[in-house]
Motif scaffolding. Sequence first.
Motif, mmCIF file in Angstrom:
data_model
loop_
_atom_site.group_PDB
_atom_site.id
_atom_site.type_symbol
_atom_site.label_atom_id
_atom_site.label_comp_id
_atom_site.label_asym_id
_atom_site.label_seq_id
_atom_site.Cartn_x
_atom_site.Cartn_y
_atom_site.Cartn_z
ATOM 1 N N UNK A 281 0.804 -1.226 0.000
ATOM 2 C CA UNK A 281 0.000 0.000 0.000
ATOM 3 C C UNK A 281 0.832 1.268 0.000
ATOM 4 N N UNK A 282 1.991 1.234 -0.645
ATOM 5 C CA UNK A 282 2.898 2.392 -0.673
ATOM 6 C C UNK A 282 2.584 3.269 -1.879
ATOM 7 N N UNK A 283 2.057 4.458 -1.625
ATOM 8 C CA UNK A 283 1.691 5.351 -2.724
ATOM 9 C C UNK A 283 2.860 5.727 -3.638
ATOM 10 N N UNK A 284 4.100 5.862 -3.126
ATOM 11 C CA UNK A 284 5.207 6.190 -4.042
ATOM 12 C C UNK A 284 5.382 5.164 -5.160
ATOM 13 N N UNK A 285 5.032 3.896 -4.916
ATOM 14 C CA UNK A 285 5.137 2.904 -5.986
ATOM 15 C C UNK A 285 4.090 3.172 -7.062
ATOM 16 N N UNK A 286 2.905 3.654 -6.643
ATOM 17 C CA UNK A 286 1.863 3.998 -7.614
ATOM 18 C C UNK A 286 2.303 5.216 -8.426
ATOM 19 N N UNK A 287 2.875 6.184 -7.749
ATOM 20 C CA UNK A 287 3.357 7.380 -8.455
ATOM 21 C C UNK A 287 4.409 7.003 -9.490
ATOM 22 N N UNK A 288 5.275 6.064 -9.128
ATOM 23 C CA UNK A 288 6.303 5.605 -10.074
ATOM 24 C C UNK A 288 5.647 4.958 -11.288
ATOM 25 N N UNK A 293 4.303 12.560 -10.014
ATOM 26 C CA UNK A 293 5.195 12.648 -8.866
ATOM 27 C C UNK A 293 4.798 13.697 -7.828
ATOM 28 N N UNK A 294 3.928 14.628 -8.186
ATOM 29 C CA UNK A 294 3.568 15.682 -7.230
ATOM 30 C C UNK A 294 2.056 15.854 -7.082
ATOM 31 N N UNK A 295 1.306 15.631 -8.152
ATOM 32 C CA UNK A 295 -0.139 15.859 -8.080
ATOM 33 C C UNK A 295 -0.822 14.788 -7.229
ATOM 34 N N UNK A 296 -2.020 15.086 -6.742
ATOM 35 C CA UNK A 296 -2.760 14.080 -5.963
ATOM 36 C C UNK A 296 -3.090 12.859 -6.827
ATOM 37 N N UNK A 382 0.701 25.373 3.459
ATOM 38 C CA UNK A 382 0.368 24.437 2.402
ATOM 39 C C UNK A 382 1.236 23.193 2.536
ATOM 40 N N UNK A 383 0.646 22.082 2.899
ATOM 41 C CA UNK A 383 1.411 20.843 3.066
ATOM 42 C C UNK A 383 1.383 20.003 1.818
ATOM 43 N N UNK A 384 2.088 18.872 1.823
ATOM 44 C CA UNK A 384 2.096 17.974 0.667
ATOM 45 C C UNK A 384 0.758 17.285 0.523
ATOM 46 N N UNK A 385 0.535 16.792 -0.673
ATOM 47 C CA UNK A 385 -0.723 16.081 -0.934
ATOM 48 C C UNK A 385 -0.747 14.783 -0.160
#
Length: 385
Positions: A281-288, A293-296, A382-385
């Motif tokens: 369930x690691x979102x960075x793997x989905x982003x990859x 890399x930055x948008x929600x 303003x924090x990260x998504x």
Amino acid sequence: MVRLLCHLYDIMLAMVMACFMVLGYCLYVFLFPFYRWPFFFRLLYSLALAGLAALLACGVFITHELKKRAIQKPYSESFVTVKKGMGLNQIVAKLDKQDIIQSPLQFKLVAVLKGAPSKLKAGRYKLNNHLSIEDILDAMVRGSVYRNHLVVPEGYMAWQIASMLKRTMEIDSAAFMALVCDSAFARSCGVPAGSLEGYLFPDTYLFDWDASAEQIIKIMLRRFEEKFREQYTETPITRKYSRHRIVTMASIVEAEAAVDGERELIAGVFYNRLARRIPLGADPTVRFAVKKYTEPLTVRDLAMVSPYNTRIYRGLPPGPICNPGARALYAAMHPLETTMLYFVAKRDGSNEHFFSETNDGHVQNKERAKQNKRLQKNRGVQGPY
């Protein structure tokens, strides 16, 4: 030396002017019977001599002003590349075009007097327009070439490194990425994977001015080997998992952890989930996978069919998602023993996470994180998504 040559040039012009005036006076007094000439011709001759003297005086004045302006030019730096086989004239032309020297003729004269033309070495030099001719020549004779200083942050992906190299060293980013994604090249470098992602060690480097993409990659791979050996010790993890899988885990830990003290704990959570066959369930793997890399992330992104989507697939992805640093490698080899199975970002500006053993606790922590985000928003943060 440059100022001295300019002053000598001024003196030379002044002497030439004086010689002309003396010569004119001699001609006027001794050689011609000007007293017999009509007044009009005597006046014209006198005016001609005065005009010549004025022109020479203007020449001295203009030279002096040009020298002053050259010396007072605003400071500027430039890179000058001297290729093998380039002669003095070609080098001087480059220096003059890039506004590093004030006078090509003076530079050539000094170079010849110092016997430098045959000693100038090829390379990329970082020069400025306030250097003296001697300083420039000494740098080129010694071969004091500029070495590119590159700082690769922990967690950078290969494409980000390629962009840095293109910007700082004019390396072809497409050629760099082609090598990174070449499985045959990876195997020839001792990496049994389809890509070199994860093995380009993030560190501070000094690259030669003419380093190629292949040379840079091999330097980064050697640094990875050194750092991996430094972090390696015989542990249950290193006995159970291959190096490639450890590096893959380290890359996920690197992408998830923003606080040093949480790396080993996050690694422990992920290993617990692997042991229980729960998707990481690691979102960075989905982003990859979706290259976002930055948008929600959207619901569609989270449902994307990809072996890198650890939201829906169990186990580790096929390979690393970024290039982990030494601390993440250590965490992947020495995870903290814990009963935790879940974590979520606190979203309070601390970059830390809430951890929990159960899904119910995880749901509660997510609500706390949402409250923190609202508080941060109300404060104008303003924090990260």
